[in-house]
Design an enzyme around this catalytic site. Sequence first.
Site, PDB file in Angstrom:
ATOM      1  N   SER A 104       0.823  -1.210   0.000  1.00  0.00           N
ATOM      2  CA  SER A 104       0.000   0.000   0.000  1.00  0.00           C
ATOM      3  C   SER A 104       0.859   1.263   0.000  1.00  0.00           C
ATOM      4  CB  SER A 104      -0.904   0.031   1.229  1.00  0.00           C
ATOM      5  OG  SER A 104      -1.631  -1.160   1.337  1.00  0.00           O
TER       6      SER A 104
HETATM    7  N1  SAH Z   1      -0.694  -5.183   4.014  1.00  0.00           N
HETATM    8  C1  SAH Z   1       0.002  -5.439   2.779  1.00  0.00           C
HETATM    9  C2  SAH Z   1      -0.838  -5.086   1.583  1.00  0.00           C
HETATM   10  C3  SAH Z   1      -0.821  -6.217   0.619  1.00  0.00           C
HETATM   11  S1  SAH Z   1      -2.000  -6.193  -0.675  1.00  0.00           S
HETATM   12  C4  SAH Z   1       1.361  -4.768   2.772  1.00  0.00           C
HETATM   13  O1  SAH Z   1       1.668  -4.017   3.710  1.00  0.00           O
HETATM   14  O2  SAH Z   1       2.153  -5.009   1.873  1.00  0.00           O
HETATM   15  C5  SAH Z   1      -3.249  -7.250  -0.035  1.00  0.00           C
HETATM   16  C6  SAH Z   1      -2.897  -8.684   0.205  1.00  0.00           C
HETATM   17  O3  SAH Z   1      -4.087  -9.336   0.618  1.00  0.00           O
HETATM   18  C7  SAH Z   1      -2.391  -9.460  -0.994  1.00  0.00           C
HETATM   19  O4  SAH Z   1      -1.134  -9.991  -0.707  1.00  0.00           O
HETATM   20  C8  SAH Z   1      -3.429 -10.565  -1.187  1.00  0.00           C
HETATM   21  O5  SAH Z   1      -2.894 -11.793  -1.614  1.00  0.00           O
HETATM   22  C9  SAH Z   1      -4.010 -10.677   0.204  1.00  0.00           C
HETATM   23  N2  SAH Z   1      -5.325 -11.289   0.303  1.00  0.00           N
HETATM   24  C10 SAH Z   1      -6.394 -11.146  -0.512  1.00  0.00           C
HETATM   25  N3  SAH Z   1      -7.442 -11.876  -0.080  1.00  0.00           N
HETATM   26  C11 SAH Z   1      -7.025 -12.513   1.058  1.00  0.00           C
HETATM   27  C12 SAH Z   1      -7.636 -13.413   1.988  1.00  0.00           C
HETATM   28  N4  SAH Z   1      -8.886 -13.821   1.847  1.00  0.00           N
HETATM   29  N5  SAH Z   1      -6.893 -13.840   3.028  1.00  0.00           N
HETATM   30  C13 SAH Z   1      -5.614 -13.434   3.209  1.00  0.00           C
HETATM   31  N6  SAH Z   1      -4.982 -12.585   2.367  1.00  0.00           N
HETATM   32  C14 SAH Z   1      -5.676 -12.125   1.304  1.00  0.00           C
END
Ligand code: SAH
Length: 213
Positions: free
Chosen positions: A62
């Site tokens: 993000s």
């Molecule tokens: N908090 C992260 C943002 C990553 S983007 C950071 O600081 O980098 C969001 C992430 O959510 C992705 O890696 C995606 O694979 C994950 N995601 C999506 N649906 C999900 C679910 N149901 N359970 C766990 N992770 C999930």
Amino acid sequence: MVDPVRSRERMVREQIEARGVSNPAVLDAMRSLPRHLFVEEAFACKAYSDGPLPIGEGQTISQPFIVARMSELLQVEPGMTVLEIGTGSGYQAAVLAHMGVDVYTVERIRNLFFAARKRFMDMRLFSVKLKLDDGTMGWPEHAPYDRIIVTAGGPEVPEPLLEQLADPGRMVIPVGDSKRVQRLVLLEKAGGQVIRSEHGDVAFVDLVGQHGW
Ligand code: SAH
């Protein structure tokens, strides 16, 4: 790359403080953490720029301001237990850990899970516990959580997460019909009631799972 310490100071001043985030613990975490180690090496030089960046598997880390804004909305206090859904790079989890809370974080994509786990070990960040699973089901074994943060956008607030939120407790989650734009929703649980408020538009990757897309 330019000096990471100076890049971080500039990032905090121009992208975060200038837009109204003032919680000292949030600012301190973002000034301290090496965000350039959470992105792919090819993007390290852009790690402190004002936007999201690819982290592989079609996912993103993000934008710094959004990490700060969500961390501030959560109002965490040292010693709390926090559940994060969507570990991704691990940066958001590291920011929360730096603020003195125990973080449980769930990621559904295997490669990202292993990369984040290695990063935390390399950084000796032992207060972050990780799980490879569908986070829309939460992590019932460690519930209730004082705070829950979802860093992927879904069509609704997953019921299991609301159940696993402590009372009192706060949860922040991007929610929207469209798969591109969501409303940043804050849920405040107190006395058995849940109050919902919205805090602007955000654009997260999809929350994929039983209670997601
Ligand atoms: N908090 C992260 C943002 C990553 S983007 C950071 O600081 O980098 C969001 C992430 O959510 C992705 O890696 C995606 O694979 C994950 N995601 C999506 N649906 C999900 C679910 N149901 N359970 C766990 N992770 C999930």
